[in-house]
Design a protein around this motif. Structure first.
Motif, PDB file in Angstrom:
ATOM      1  N   ASP A 123      25.081 -13.943 -26.643  1.00 37.60           N
ATOM      2  CA  ASP A 123      24.593 -13.303 -27.817  1.00 37.60           C
ATOM      3  C   ASP A 123      24.903 -13.989 -29.186  1.00 37.60           C
ATOM      4  N   GLU A 124      26.108 -14.664 -29.088  1.00 38.74           N
ATOM      5  CA  GLU A 124      26.654 -15.410 -30.095  1.00 38.74           C
ATOM      6  C   GLU A 124      25.948 -16.862 -30.168  1.00 38.74           C
ATOM      7  N   LEU A 125      25.496 -17.450 -29.111  1.00 38.24           N
ATOM      8  CA  LEU A 125      25.334 -18.911 -29.269  1.00 38.24           C
ATOM      9  C   LEU A 125      24.068 -18.797 -28.448  1.00 38.24           C
ATOM     10  N   ASN A 126      22.962 -19.493 -29.347  1.00 41.80           N
ATOM     11  CA  ASN A 126      21.442 -19.579 -28.963  1.00 41.80           C
ATOM     12  C   ASN A 126      21.146 -21.295 -28.908  1.00 41.80           C
ATOM     13  N   LEU A 127      19.901 -21.386 -28.627  1.00 41.96           N
ATOM     14  CA  LEU A 127      19.520 -22.711 -28.534  1.00 41.96           C
ATOM     15  C   LEU A 127      19.261 -23.433 -29.876  1.00 41.96           C
ATOM     16  N   HIS A 128      19.136 -22.519 -30.993  1.00 42.84           N
ATOM     17  CA  HIS A 128      18.791 -22.916 -32.278  1.00 42.84           C
ATOM     18  C   HIS A 128      20.329 -23.140 -32.758  1.00 42.84           C
ATOM     19  N   SER A 129      21.188 -22.433 -32.672  1.00 42.75           N
ATOM     20  CA  SER A 129      22.544 -22.641 -33.393  1.00 42.75           C
ATOM     21  C   SER A 129      23.363 -23.614 -32.596  1.00 42.75           C
ATOM     22  N   TYR A 130      23.096 -23.867 -31.125  1.00 44.55           N
ATOM     23  CA  TYR A 130      23.660 -24.863 -30.225  1.00 44.55           C
ATOM     24  C   TYR A 130      23.306 -26.279 -31.184  1.00 44.55           C
ATOM     25  N   ALA A 131      21.999 -26.341 -31.373  1.00 41.55           N
ATOM     26  CA  ALA A 131      21.370 -27.596 -31.686  1.00 41.55           C
ATOM     27  C   ALA A 131      21.840 -28.005 -33.414  1.00 41.55           C
ATOM     28  N   LYS A 132      22.022 -26.954 -33.904  1.00 40.56           N
ATOM     29  CA  LYS A 132      22.427 -27.055 -35.388  1.00 40.56           C
ATOM     30  C   LYS A 132      23.934 -27.063 -35.733  1.00 40.56           C
ATOM     31  N   MET A 133      24.643 -26.838 -34.710  1.00 37.28           N
ATOM     32  CA  MET A 133      26.178 -27.073 -35.116  1.00 37.28           C
ATOM     33  C   MET A 133      26.676 -28.417 -35.320  1.00 37.28           C
ATOM     34  N   PRO A 134      26.175 -29.283 -34.574  1.00 37.69           N
ATOM     35  CA  PRO A 134      26.838 -30.834 -35.102  1.00 37.69           C
ATOM     36  C   PRO A 134      26.112 -31.394 -36.309  1.00 37.69           C
ATOM     37  N   LEU A 135      25.089 -30.771 -36.687  1.00 37.66           N
ATOM     38  CA  LEU A 135      24.335 -31.359 -37.942  1.00 37.66           C
ATOM     39  C   LEU A 135      25.139 -31.622 -39.290  1.00 37.66           C
ATOM     40  N   PRO A 136      25.173 -32.636 -39.825  1.00 42.94           N
ATOM     41  CA  PRO A 136      24.391 -33.919 -39.750  1.00 42.94           C
ATOM     42  C   PRO A 136      25.106 -34.980 -39.118  1.00 42.94           C
ATOM     43  N   ASP A 137      26.034 -34.790 -39.068  1.00 39.90           N
ATOM     44  CA  ASP A 137      27.134 -36.102 -38.575  1.00 39.90           C
ATOM     45  C   ASP A 137      27.020 -36.320 -37.235  1.00 39.90           C
ATOM     46  N   ARG A 138      27.003 -35.276 -36.244  1.00 40.35           N
ATOM     47  CA  ARG A 138      26.955 -35.691 -34.782  1.00 40.35           C
ATOM     48  C   ARG A 138      25.759 -35.177 -34.150  1.00 40.35           C
ATOM     49  N   ALA A 139      24.714 -35.280 -34.418  1.00 43.35           N
ATOM     50  CA  ALA A 139      23.558 -34.633 -33.825  1.00 43.35           C
ATOM     51  C   ALA A 139      23.398 -35.197 -32.465  1.00 43.35           C
ATOM     52  N   VAL A 140      23.884 -36.385 -32.331  1.00 44.59           N
ATOM     53  CA  VAL A 140      23.618 -37.241 -30.861  1.00 44.59           C
ATOM     54  C   VAL A 140      24.450 -36.626 -29.861  1.00 44.59           C
ATOM     55  N   ASP A 141      25.282 -35.763 -30.203  1.00 44.58           N
ATOM     56  CA  ASP A 141      26.166 -34.829 -29.278  1.00 44.58           C
ATOM     57  C   ASP A 141      25.365 -33.853 -28.500  1.00 44.58           C
ATOM     58  N   VAL A 142      24.151 -33.534 -29.066  1.00 43.99           N
ATOM     59  CA  VAL A 142      23.314 -32.397 -28.440  1.00 43.99           C
ATOM     60  C   VAL A 142      22.243 -32.937 -27.766  1.00 43.99           C
ATOM     61  N   VAL A 143      21.828 -34.386 -28.010  1.00 42.26           N
ATOM     62  CA  VAL A 143      20.669 -34.879 -27.635  1.00 42.26           C
ATOM     63  C   VAL A 143      20.892 -35.002 -26.236  1.00 42.26           C
ATOM     64  N   ASP A 144      19.741 -34.766 -25.136  1.00 40.77           N
ATOM     65  CA  ASP A 144      19.870 -34.965 -23.887  1.00 40.77           C
ATOM     66  C   ASP A 144      20.266 -36.516 -23.442  1.00 40.77           C
ATOM     67  N   PRO A 145      20.984 -36.847 -22.631  1.00 37.62           N
ATOM     68  CA  PRO A 145      21.592 -38.153 -22.293  1.00 37.62           C
ATOM     69  C   PRO A 145      20.506 -39.036 -21.796  1.00 37.62           C
ATOM     70  N   LEU A 146      19.542 -38.349 -21.065  1.00 39.95           N
ATOM     71  CA  LEU A 146      18.242 -38.947 -20.481  1.00 39.95           C
ATOM     72  C   LEU A 146      17.501 -39.562 -21.531  1.00 39.95           C
ATOM     73  N   LEU A 147      17.548 -39.070 -22.973  1.00 39.80           N
ATOM     74  CA  LEU A 147      16.781 -39.540 -23.988  1.00 39.80           C
ATOM     75  C   LEU A 147      17.548 -40.720 -24.400  1.00 39.80           C
ATOM     76  N   LEU A 148      18.719 -40.796 -24.404  1.00 46.28           N
ATOM     77  CA  LEU A 148      19.684 -42.113 -24.823  1.00 46.28           C
ATOM     78  C   LEU A 148      19.652 -43.383 -24.150  1.00 46.28           C
ATOM     79  N   ARG A 149      19.294 -43.083 -22.878  1.00 45.63           N
ATOM     80  CA  ARG A 149      19.738 -44.326 -21.835  1.00 45.63           C
ATOM     81  C   ARG A 149      18.668 -45.104 -22.265  1.00 45.63           C
TER      82      ARG A 149
END
Length: 68
Positions: A39-65
């Protein structure tokens, strides 16, 4: 693209929201129904939390390989 709400009102907002969620799913590798979310954490808030400095922390590692 337009959708009809329960009351027959045309609205593109639902399509835009759905497209945004689809993009978040693709970039994070997570789905809105993932066990990580509650209830407290959803996909939108999960993706928004590290912005703007650490966006790479929520990116799927498969996209970064690196591809050889």
């Amino acid at each position: 693209m337009l959708i009809f709400a329960e009351h027959g009102i045309e609205c593109a907002y639902g399509d835009v929201y759905s497209f945004g969620i689809l993009l978040l799913e693709m970039f994070t590798g997570k789905k809105p129904v993932d066990g990580l979310f509650s209830d407290e954490l959803n996909l939108h808030s999960y993706a928004k939390m590290p912005l703007p400095d650490r966006a790479v922390d929520v990116v799927d590692p498969l996209l970064l390989r690196e591809v050889e």
